[in-house]
Design an enzyme around this catalytic site. Structure first.
Site, PDB file in Angstrom:
ATOM      1  N   CYS A  81       0.836  -1.207   0.000  1.00  0.00           N
ATOM      2  CA  CYS A  81       0.000   0.000   0.000  1.00  0.00           C
ATOM      3  C   CYS A  81       0.876   1.265   0.000  1.00  0.00           C
ATOM      4  O   CYS A  81       1.473   1.591  -1.004  1.00  0.00           O
ATOM      5  CB  CYS A  81      -1.005  -0.032   1.145  1.00  0.00           C
ATOM      6  SG  CYS A  81      -2.340   1.174   0.911  1.00  0.00           S
ATOM      7  N   HIS A 120      -3.651  -4.980   0.211  1.00  0.00           N
ATOM      8  CA  HIS A 120      -3.158  -5.392   1.532  1.00  0.00           C
ATOM      9  C   HIS A 120      -3.185  -6.918   1.650  1.00  0.00           C
ATOM     10  O   HIS A 120      -4.032  -7.470   2.373  1.00  0.00           O
ATOM     11  CB  HIS A 120      -4.005  -4.757   2.635  1.00  0.00           C
ATOM     12  CG  HIS A 120      -3.621  -3.350   2.951  1.00  0.00           C
ATOM     13  ND1 HIS A 120      -2.585  -3.043   3.795  1.00  0.00           N
ATOM     14  CD2 HIS A 120      -4.117  -2.175   2.512  1.00  0.00           C
ATOM     15  CE1 HIS A 120      -2.468  -1.721   3.885  1.00  0.00           C
ATOM     16  NE2 HIS A 120      -3.386  -1.172   3.111  1.00  0.00           N
ATOM     17  N   GLU A 175      -1.391  -8.833   3.306  1.00  0.00           N
ATOM     18  CA  GLU A 175      -1.156  -9.322   4.675  1.00  0.00           C
ATOM     19  C   GLU A 175      -2.471  -9.559   5.412  1.00  0.00           C
ATOM     20  O   GLU A 175      -2.514 -10.342   6.362  1.00  0.00           O
ATOM     21  CB  GLU A 175      -0.262  -8.330   5.445  1.00  0.00           C
ATOM     22  CG  GLU A 175      -0.962  -7.150   6.089  1.00  0.00           C
ATOM     23  CD  GLU A 175      -1.423  -6.085   5.102  1.00  0.00           C
ATOM     24  OE1 GLU A 175      -1.146  -6.229   3.895  1.00  0.00           O
ATOM     25  OE2 GLU A 175      -2.080  -5.108   5.544  1.00  0.00           O
TER      26      GLU A 175
END
Ligand code: MN
Length: 252
Positions: A111, A217, A219
């Site tokens: 990001c 994102h 993660e």
């Protein structure tokens, strides 16, 4: 030995009169752990010598998400729709990105991190997608839904890219929690994934070292919502484990 991976921290206050804190969401730590790395939260140290002392001990750098980069770093004036800034992070993360790329030390940007990598290499950013790009897509849709795992749009990945190679696919869905995006791509980088509206959603280095930035994102997706993204962290940690730190200099 597990590779030591520095995760860049943001600054925040948990209430208005509290001294600032450094930290980051647990999902970054979890993603590195689950891929076999040893995560280390990196404070945005302002002294470059001290910052480099931290950097030198790492096997890889993960530039995490966060607020907007000060436009002066890419030669632009602030747009009225520019969001929250975190100047301490700019000072720390831009050198981290430059050093990692120069040293061939694995670098993953998420990001804000993809934007830091681009700016570190002389690239520029759209400061606000709704104001500066004509698009039907809401690139902050997962944020609006208050669901970090919400699949906001698809990505088309360049088949000849390292990203396609490590993911093992050329199309995937992503969450989307950004209002800025890569505009002009910096030196030694190439765009390797796009949203359906053409917004650049991934960059990678054109040299051998592992340099990948993604605008989504992963993660927040890799553990359960979309385990296809786990491959990115596995490849990153594997590259960190293989990084020897041997500089590309002739031995005497
Ligand atoms: Mn997006």
């Amino acid at each position: 030995m597990k590779p030591l991976i520095g995760i860049s921290c943001g600054t925040f206050r948990d209430h208005a009169w509290c001294p600032p804190s450094f930290g980051h969401r647990q999902t970054y730590v979890d993603a590195v752990l689950s891929a076999g790395g040893a995560p280390l939260l990196l404070p945005p140290v302002q002294d470059e010598t001290t910052l480099h002392a931290l950097y030198a001990r790492l096997d890889g750098v993960l530039l995490a998400g966060g607020g907007d980069i000060e436009p002066k770093h890419y030669g632009a004036e602030p747009h009225p729709r520019l969001g929250l800034l975190d100047p301490l992070r700019d000072t720390a993360e831009l050198p981290l990105a430059r050093w990692a790329i120069a040293d061939g030390k694995p670098l993953l940007g998420i990001c804000r991190g993809i934007q830091v990598i681009n700016v570190a290499r002389g690239g520029t950013l759209y400061q606000d997608i709704p104001a500066q790009i004509t698009t039907e897509l809401q690139h902050n849709l997962s944020y609006e839904r208050q669901d970090w795992t919400y699949p906001a749009h698809t990505l088309r990945i360049a088949p000849d890219s390292r990203l396609a190679q490590v993911m093992g696919l050329v199309e995937v869905t992503t969450n989307s929690l950004h209002h800025q995006a890569v505009w002009e791509v910096g030196a030694g980088l190439r765009a390797v994934a796009w949203a359906p509206d053409g917004v650049i959603e991934a960059l990678e280095g054109t040299s051998d070292g592992f340099v990948i930035g993604v605008q989504g994102h992963p993660e927040a997706l890799q553990a359960a919502a979309d385990p296809r993204w786990r491959a990115l962290f596995v490849a990153f940690v594997r590259s960190c484990a293989a990084f020897t730190g041997a500089p590309a200099l002739a031995a005497d």
